[in-house]
Design an enzyme around this catalytic site. Structure first.
Site: not given
Ligand code: SAH
Length: 342
Positions: A96, A109, A116, A120, A123, A333
């Protein structure tokens, strides 16, 4: 040969393109022409490169391609013109990018990884772990794709999309070079955001770049921070702040602390008071981000954003509230990718 088995010219340096030209029996200046087509004119195919000899283009086409990703989905927020792109890479993975327009220019961005590993809890990008790192060319390709689709020139880059940039250090450094030298985006217009990988911050300081460093803090209390950001267990707050101070001392660039406000977690007066203990009296900027709630998590947006900003001001801390861009689209995100995977 399939498109994705060919070597991508996009991402190669001018030197590599010159070498390639001479390996294929051409004069090295043909490599410079290739370079101009790829980065200057942003050509998306060899066919467009009119001043290159047909034979050279045919030879190249056997093993090489120019690929910056295929935009598969796109959402535009009519209220502010923000565009969110879902791009398909050569191997079928998706990333993205978000294009935002401000008075001072257009900011993109970009993602640095597919998924990932940082985990977190608020997220969307980390929900399925990391699939793979992006190459420098794949990160830079997001710029060219967005520019060509939107007709807008990207003037600022934020490495705040999917992924942890310092967990993909070498490709991200190479990306910064491409963005800076090949695509003409000044280092001071590039911001790298990290969850706080201390060794990465130290390596970055060694590079002595003029980019902006943003560090996701999200809580001044070690225990609370570790609950929402597992990475904090490996790199506790005192060590993180020391690395940031060192970054400032060595580069002269003021560090920005990102602070996503989550209801009842980090938006209380005692959080502001503790932030003062951490950052008071030293160069800092705090970027307050209203939480973009993610369906799979149970964190809620804070109702105290303005109150918290006022509290910080009382403590003489500098903060701004991030303008909410793309509120009508899946702008946090990783949300667009997840929603389209379902
Ligand atoms: N891995 C980098 C870049 C992540 S995205 C980092 O951790 O800094 C950029 C910022 O958005 C980070 O501060 C991140 O913590 C924050 N963020 C992630 N998900 C969010 C959400 N749902 N709402 C608000 N901010 C979020």
């Amino acid at each position: 040969m399939e498109q994705n088995q060919k070597t991508n010219l996009f991402g190669m340096t001018e030197q590599e393109l010159r070498q390639l030209a001479s390996d294929l029996g051409e004069k090295p200046f043909r490599g410079r022409q290739l370079y101009d087509w790829i980065y200057g004119k942003k050509a998306s195919s060899l066919d467009e490169m009119g001043n290159l000899p047909g034979k050279f283009r045919e030879n190249l086409a056997k093993d090489y391609t120019v690929f910056t990703g295929d935009i598969e989905r796109k959402q535009t927020d009519p209220s502010d013109g923000t565009i969110k792109y879902l791009t398909r890479l050569a191997d079928g993975e998706h990333v993205e990018s978000v294009l935002m327009s401000y008075e001072h220019g257009n900011s993109l961005c970009v993602s640095t990884q597919v998924g990932c590993n940082m985990g977190c809890t608020f997220c969307a990008s980390g929900l399925g772990g990391k699939v793979r790192d992006l190459t420098a060319g794949e990160i830079a390709g997001q710029i060219v794709s967005a520019e060509k689709d939107s007709g807008r020139k990207v003037s600022n880059i934020v490495l705040m999309g999917m992924g942890e940039p310092l967990d993909n250090f070498d490709e991200v450094m190479d990306f910064i070079r491409i963005a800076n030298e090949d695509l003409g985006i000044g280092q001071r217009h590039i911001t790298l955001s990290t969850c706080g990988l201390v060794p990465g911050i130290e390596r970055l300081a060694d590079k002595n770049l003029q980019i902006n460093l943003a560090v996701s803090l999200h809580s001044p209390f070690q225990e609370e921070r570790a609950r929402i950001m597992p990475v904090a267990r490996a790199y506790p707050i005192p060590q993180l702040i020391a690395a940031c101070d060192d970054y400032f001392n060595r580069t002269g660039r003021r560090v920005t602390y990102e602070y996503t406000l989550i209801d009842g977690v980090n938006d209380r007066p005692e959080d502001a008071a503790e932030l003062k203990k951490l950052l008071g009296g030293k160069p800092h900027h705090i970027n307050l981000i209203p939480l973009n709630p993610v369906t799979e998590t149970n964190h809620k947006r804070s109702n105290n954003v303005n109150l918290f900003a006022a509290e910080l001001k009382k403590h003489h801390l500098n903060s701004t509230i991030r303008r909410k861009n793309g509120g009508n689209i899946d702008a946090a995100c990783g949300q667009l990718r997840r929603n389209s995977m379902r």
